[in-house]
Design an enzyme around this catalytic site. Structure first.
Site, PDB file in Angstrom:
ATOM      1  N   GLY A   1      64.460  10.216  34.185  1.00  9.12           N
ATOM      2  CA  GLY A   1      64.196   9.130  35.185  1.00  9.12           C
ATOM      3  C   GLY A   1      65.011   7.812  35.145  1.00  9.12           C
TER       4      GLY A   1
ATOM      5  N   ASP B   1      54.998   1.916  32.558  1.00 12.53           N
ATOM      6  CA  ASP B   1      53.724   2.158  33.184  1.00 12.53           C
ATOM      7  C   ASP B   1      52.650   1.865  32.243  1.00 12.53           C
ATOM      8  OD1 ASP B   1      52.007   3.355  35.060  1.00 12.53           O
ATOM      9  OD2 ASP B   1      52.045   5.261  34.087  1.00 12.53           O
TER      10      ASP B   1
END
Ligand code: IMP
Ligand code: MG
Length: 191
Positions: free
Chosen positions: A59, A118
């Site tokens: 990512g 996250d």
């Protein structure tokens, strides 16, 4: 750091599959933030001759490739892939390194570069594993932070944008390996 609200109604990037919502962060806004972060890191590490930037695959790859070109102190680059296991064979939330860096980081200043924090399990776990290799220092830089989703206490050292709870894609972030090539970051409204 910038706080973001959904106020851009342009269609995101090159996708028109009906699954994308609004552009949350335009490529221009991202570029400005990445440039500013590169300057900050360059200032903070002005005296360092041993800075290693580690890209957390996949990512972070777009963020990483833009950010390293905004850093003016000497660096070496490395890539790492972490996988989290939530099944019965390994305890839930356990993170393992499935592709390791190639060099010894003992005595080096290290910055882990990640797309988004996250639950923070990935970065906290990577930090504890890499600390055992005795770097001189280890910090974290994230493009995006979702502090409301934390499962473990963690604050990244460098953050470009704080975002809310929605699932977002683009600029390296995926849903089922799709959308990583979007130049903007958009919300995903259909799964
Ligand atoms: P965590 O902080 O360990 O929960 O994991 C962070 C990883 O979750 C990131 O590297 C992303 O791969 C993924 N992730 C979390 N939120 C999103 C999102 O909104 N879009 C895409 N990937 C996300
Ligand atoms: Mg990821």
């Amino acid at each position: 750091m910038n706080n973001i609200s959904n106020n851009d109604s342009r269609p995101p990037g090159s996708y028109s599959d009906g699954n994308l919502g609004e552009v949350l962060l335009s490529k221009e806004a991202i570029r400005t933030a990445v440039e500013a972060l590169g300057k900050r890191i360059s200032d903070d590490y002005a005296g360092s001759r041993c800075l290693t930037l580690i890209c957390v695959l996949k990512g972070a790859v777009v963020f990483f490739s833009d950010l390293i070109r905004e850093i003016t102190v000497p660096v070496t680059i490395e890539f790492i892939t972490a996988k989290s296991y939530g099944n019965s064979s390994v305890s839930a939330g356990e993170v393992q390194i499935v592709k390791d860096i190639d060099t010894d980081i003992k005595g080096r200043d290290v910055i882990l570069i990640e797309d988004i924090s996250d639950t923070a399990r990935t970065l906290t776990s990577l930090i504890s594993k890499l600390k055992k290799r005795e770097p001189n220092s280890i910090k974290t830089a994230v493009l995006l932070d979702k502090p409301s989703r934390r499962e473990v206490s963690f604050v990244p050292d460098y953050t470009c944008f704080q975002v809310g709870n929605e699932f977002i894609v683009g600029y390296g972030l995926d849903f089922a390996e799709k959308y990583r090539n979007l130049p903007d970051i958009a919300t995903l409204i259909a799964y």
